[in-house]
Scaffold this motif. Structure first.
Motif, PDB file in Angstrom:
ATOM      1  N   LYS A  33       0.824  -1.219   0.000  1.00 35.36           N
ATOM      2  CA  LYS A  33       0.000   0.000   0.000  1.00 35.36           C
ATOM      3  C   LYS A  33       0.851   1.258   0.000  1.00 35.36           C
ATOM      4  N   ARG A  34       2.042   1.172   0.548  1.00 37.71           N
ATOM      5  CA  ARG A  34       2.934   2.331   0.564  1.00 37.71           C
ATOM      6  C   ARG A  34       3.445   2.674  -0.829  1.00 37.71           C
ATOM      7  N   ARG A  35       3.275   1.769  -1.792  1.00 39.97           N
ATOM      8  CA  ARG A  35       3.841   1.949  -3.124  1.00 39.97           C
ATOM      9  C   ARG A  35       2.855   2.492  -4.158  1.00 39.97           C
ATOM     10  N   VAL A  36       1.584   2.553  -3.820  1.00 43.91           N
ATOM     11  CA  VAL A  36       0.596   2.983  -4.803  1.00 43.91           C
ATOM     12  C   VAL A  36       0.404   4.490  -4.728  1.00 43.91           C
ATOM     13  N   LEU A  37       0.208   5.145  -5.880  1.00 46.91           N
ATOM     14  CA  LEU A  37      -0.039   6.578  -5.907  1.00 46.91           C
ATOM     15  C   LEU A  37      -1.256   6.904  -5.048  1.00 46.91           C
ATOM     16  N   ASN A  38      -1.100   7.897  -4.188  1.00 50.19           N
ATOM     17  CA  ASN A  38      -2.133   8.223  -3.206  1.00 50.19           C
ATOM     18  C   ASN A  38      -2.337   9.736  -3.190  1.00 50.19           C
ATOM     19  N   PRO A  39      -3.055  10.288  -4.192  1.00 51.79           N
ATOM     20  CA  PRO A  39      -3.173  11.745  -4.336  1.00 51.79           C
ATOM     21  C   PRO A  39      -3.700  12.457  -3.101  1.00 51.79           C
ATOM     22  N   ASP A  40      -4.632  11.849  -2.392  1.00 52.32           N
ATOM     23  CA  ASP A  40      -5.228  12.483  -1.214  1.00 52.32           C
ATOM     24  C   ASP A  40      -4.545  12.092   0.083  1.00 52.32           C
ATOM     25  N   ASP A  43     -14.300  -9.542 -17.226  1.00 55.13           N
ATOM     26  CA  ASP A  43     -13.966 -10.810 -17.874  1.00 55.13           C
ATOM     27  C   ASP A  43     -12.870 -11.468 -17.041  1.00 55.13           C
ATOM     28  N   ARG A  44     -13.281 -12.301 -16.135  1.00 55.84           N
ATOM     29  CA  ARG A  44     -12.325 -12.870 -15.186  1.00 55.84           C
ATOM     30  C   ARG A  44     -11.404 -13.898 -15.819  1.00 55.84           C
ATOM     31  N   GLU A  45     -11.864 -14.578 -16.837  1.00 57.83           N
ATOM     32  CA  GLU A  45     -11.014 -15.568 -17.498  1.00 57.83           C
ATOM     33  C   GLU A  45      -9.863 -14.876 -18.223  1.00 57.83           C
ATOM     34  N   ALA A  46     -10.157 -13.789 -18.944  1.00 56.33           N
ATOM     35  CA  ALA A  46      -9.104 -13.035 -19.619  1.00 56.33           C
ATOM     36  C   ALA A  46      -8.143 -12.434 -18.605  1.00 56.33           C
ATOM     37  N   ALA A  47      -8.694 -11.926 -17.511  1.00 55.43           N
ATOM     38  CA  ALA A  47      -7.859 -11.347 -16.460  1.00 55.43           C
ATOM     39  C   ALA A  47      -6.942 -12.401 -15.849  1.00 55.43           C
ATOM     40  N   LYS A  48      -7.490 -13.553 -15.574  1.00 49.37           N
ATOM     41  CA  LYS A  48      -6.703 -14.624 -14.948  1.00 49.37           C
ATOM     42  C   LYS A  48      -5.524 -15.019 -15.820  1.00 49.37           C
ATOM     43  N   LYS A  49      -5.738 -15.112 -17.127  1.00 56.33           N
ATOM     44  CA  LYS A  49      -4.640 -15.465 -18.029  1.00 56.33           C
ATOM     45  C   LYS A  49      -3.573 -14.377 -18.028  1.00 56.33           C
ATOM     46  N   LEU A  50      -3.996 -13.123 -18.116  1.00 53.72           N
ATOM     47  CA  LEU A  50      -3.051 -12.014 -18.136  1.00 53.72           C
ATOM     48  C   LEU A  50      -2.194 -11.990 -16.881  1.00 53.72           C
ATOM     49  N   TYR A  51      -2.819 -12.126 -15.725  1.00 52.79           N
ATOM     50  CA  TYR A  51      -2.087 -12.021 -14.466  1.00 52.79           C
ATOM     51  C   TYR A  51      -1.287 -13.284 -14.159  1.00 52.79           C
ATOM     52  N   THR A  52      -1.761 -14.420 -14.630  1.00 53.75           N
ATOM     53  CA  THR A  52      -0.988 -15.650 -14.467  1.00 53.75           C
ATOM     54  C   THR A  52       0.272 -15.592 -15.312  1.00 53.75           C
ATOM     55  N   ASP A  53       0.143 -15.126 -16.555  1.00 57.26           N
ATOM     56  CA  ASP A  53       1.316 -14.984 -17.423  1.00 57.26           C
ATOM     57  C   ASP A  53       2.332 -14.014 -16.805  1.00 57.26           C
ATOM     58  N   GLY A  54       1.816 -13.016 -16.086  1.00 56.55           N
ATOM     59  CA  GLY A  54       2.696 -12.043 -15.445  1.00 56.55           C
ATOM     60  C   GLY A  54       3.128 -12.424 -14.046  1.00 56.55           C
ATOM     61  N   ASN A  55       2.793 -13.647 -13.602  1.00 52.92           N
ATOM     62  CA  ASN A  55       3.193 -14.127 -12.263  1.00 52.92           C
ATOM     63  C   ASN A  55       2.897 -13.101 -11.178  1.00 52.92           C
ATOM     64  N   VAL A  56       1.670 -12.579 -11.177  1.00 50.74           N
ATOM     65  CA  VAL A  56       1.291 -11.557 -10.209  1.00 50.74           C
ATOM     66  C   VAL A  56       1.128 -12.172  -8.827  1.00 50.74           C
ATOM     67  N   GLU A  57       1.812 -11.585  -7.840  1.00 48.29           N
ATOM     68  CA  GLU A  57       1.724 -12.043  -6.458  1.00 48.29           C
ATOM     69  C   GLU A  57       0.700 -11.236  -5.663  1.00 48.29           C
ATOM     70  N   PHE A  58       0.760  -9.921  -5.803  1.00 47.44           N
ATOM     71  CA  PHE A  58      -0.171  -9.039  -5.092  1.00 47.44           C
ATOM     72  C   PHE A  58      -0.586  -7.888  -5.996  1.00 47.44           C
ATOM     73  N   VAL A  59      -1.771  -7.363  -5.716  1.00 52.10           N
ATOM     74  CA  VAL A  59      -2.288  -6.179  -6.411  1.00 52.10           C
ATOM     75  C   VAL A  59      -2.789  -5.208  -5.360  1.00 52.10           C
ATOM     76  N   THR A  60      -2.344  -3.959  -5.440  1.00 51.03           N
ATOM     77  CA  THR A  60      -2.833  -2.919  -4.536  1.00 51.03           C
ATOM     78  C   THR A  60      -3.589  -1.874  -5.330  1.00 51.03           C
ATOM     79  N   MET A  61      -4.738  -1.479  -4.818  1.00 52.14           N
ATOM     80  CA  MET A  61      -5.565  -0.463  -5.459  1.00 52.14           C
ATOM     81  C   MET A  61      -5.554   0.817  -4.641  1.00 52.14           C
ATOM     82  N   GLY A  62      -5.506   1.936  -5.323  1.00 50.04           N
ATOM     83  CA  GLY A  62      -5.636   3.238  -4.702  1.00 50.04           C
ATOM     84  C   GLY A  62      -6.835   3.962  -5.284  1.00 50.04           C
TER      85      GLY A  62
END
Length: 423
Positions: free
Chosen positions: A258-265, A289-308
């Motif tokens: 969370k410390r790494r995501v842009l946080n304008p406010d 489209d969760r199937e398309a998302a799953k393939k994209l993030y699996t190919d990218g070996n995503v460990e964590f995602v943080t949203m701001g």
């Protein structure tokens, strides 16, 4: 279901919509290559969150963190049936009245009586959803509601009472239905209708399942419920329940994301989709489209995602008051926000970076920002545009968006600087 709190215009995007931006600036992104203080960041902060914000534990913050943690262990439709690849939305359950978004209206009394702690709702469909439009009658729909209670006994009693209050809405026509592989589950339907509701306790949790199909086919409906429990229960077995004290003491950023995501406010208050860190499983709930998302993030070996401030914690809906077949029409991505992905290694991050930007616009590339690209896209269903930029720093990918190209470019530069300054 009502979208509460945020009045901003929401942009409903599939995961592939989070893929559209610019041209690579040659050279590897390492902290020593550029002076990030010279980047054009406009008004945006470039320091990590923990350099200016001290987190204070609270019940509200603890519940939000607990809900995000829970969402990492809740099934999406394609865990049950590959055809159920589209998301119809999510809902965080912070208080008893929230359960009525996917369960019968009297369920809120049951949740309150047995001290429901928190919960998470996710919907799936075999048909692409359109914001603010109801799913067609031909769609197969699945809504899963997972709630945590203080003890297995409380969860078991609540499950029986949830079933009772739902059944008693129409006792003359409702009929009990056994769920073969799960005899402890409580289920009923109204003969002649293509829907089935079921609920079961599993440890400290209750799992409510609502399915709707195109035709009245009870074996098919029952099979979908069985498959849902078969996929869901093992996930919950890996998630130890939290006591109220543990919820209260949950740390803000154990993943160091969370410390790494842009946080304008400069906000440090956690919220599902707002300031939240998920594994890929949890993040997929927010995708269309969760199937398309799953393939994209699996190919990218995503460990964590943080949203701001990326998504609303509530779905588009029709205020259905517990009519689960109308649960929602997709998760709403907010007008401007940021997402940071952490891949397993730098090569994986490069793969993800490429997948997130299939059609970059070189004219929109932020000046001086290594491994950056941007593009403009029409908002679905209108001629309005938003501008998305993607940057890579080592094994981190940042995605930012706005309605103005210069603003988006400044956000991208600031996101790159935050990533560099977070090392």
């Amino acid at each position: 279901m009502k979208i509460r709190g945020i009045k901003k215009v929401a942009i409903a995007l599939t995961v592939l919509a989070v893929s559209a931006c610019g041209q690579t600036v040659t050279g590897d992104s390492t902290a020593g290559e550029i002076d990030v203080r010279k980047l054009e960041v406009g008004k945006y902060p470039t320091d990590p969150l923990d350099s200016y914000y001290k987190f204070s534990h609270s019940v509200r913050s603890g519940k939000s963190l607990a809900i995000t943690r829970l969402s990492d262990h809740v099934v999406i439709g394609n865990d049950v049936d590959p055809k159920l690849r589209y998301g119809t939305g999510v809902q965080e359950v912070l208080k008893p009245e929230d359960v009525a978004q996917s369960m019968a209206e009297p369920s809120r009394g049951v949740a309150e009586r047995h001290k429901m702690q928190f919960g998470f709702i996710s919907g799936s469909s075999d048909t692409q959803v359109i914001a603010f439009e109801k799913s067609p009658a031909t769609a197969t729909l699945l809504t899963v509601t997972v709630l945590q209670f203080p003890s297995p006994d409380a969860a078991d009693t609540a499950a029986r009472e949830f079933e009772a209050v739902d059944f008693d809405i129409n006792p003359e026509e409702n009929k009990r239905v056994p769920i073969g592989k799960y005899p402890a589950a409580h289920a009923h339907w109204r003969p002649g209708t293509p829907t089935l509701g079921a609920i079961a306790a599993h440890g400290n949790y209750t799992v409510s399942v609502f399915v709707a199909t195109a035709t009245t086919d009870l074996p098919l409906l029952t099979s979908l419920v069985e498959k849902t429990y078969a996929a869901q229960f093992p996930m919950l077995d890996t998630l130890p329940p939290l006591s109220p004290e543990e919820v209260m003491r949950t740390d803000l950023d154990p993943e160091d994301m969370k410390r790494r995501v842009l946080n304008p406010d400069k906000l440090g208050v956690p919220a599902l989709g707002g300031l939240a860190t998920n594994t890929m499983q949890g993040f997929l709930h927010l995708q269309t489209d969760r199937e398309a998302a799953k393939k994209l993030y699996t190919d990218g070996n995503v460990e964590f995602v943080t949203m701001g401030q990326a998504y609303s914690g509530q779905t588009y809906s029709f205020n259905t008051k517990g009519i689960a077949q109308g649960f929602g029409t997709g998760s709403s991505q907010l007008l401007d926000g940021a997402i940071v992905y952490r891949s397993k290694d730098e090569d994986s991050a490069k793969t993800l970076w490429s997948g997130l930007a299939p059609q970059p616009d070189p004219a929109l590339t932020p000046t001086g920002v290594p491994d950056s690209k941007c593009a403009d896209e029409p908002k679905p269903g209108s001629n309005a545009k938003y501008f998305l930029c993607v940057v890579r720093y080592r094994n981190y990918i940042g995605a930012v968006w706005s309605t103005q190209p210069q603003d988006s470019q400044q956000r991208a530069a600031a996101q790159y600087a935050v990533l560099a300054n977070s090392q």
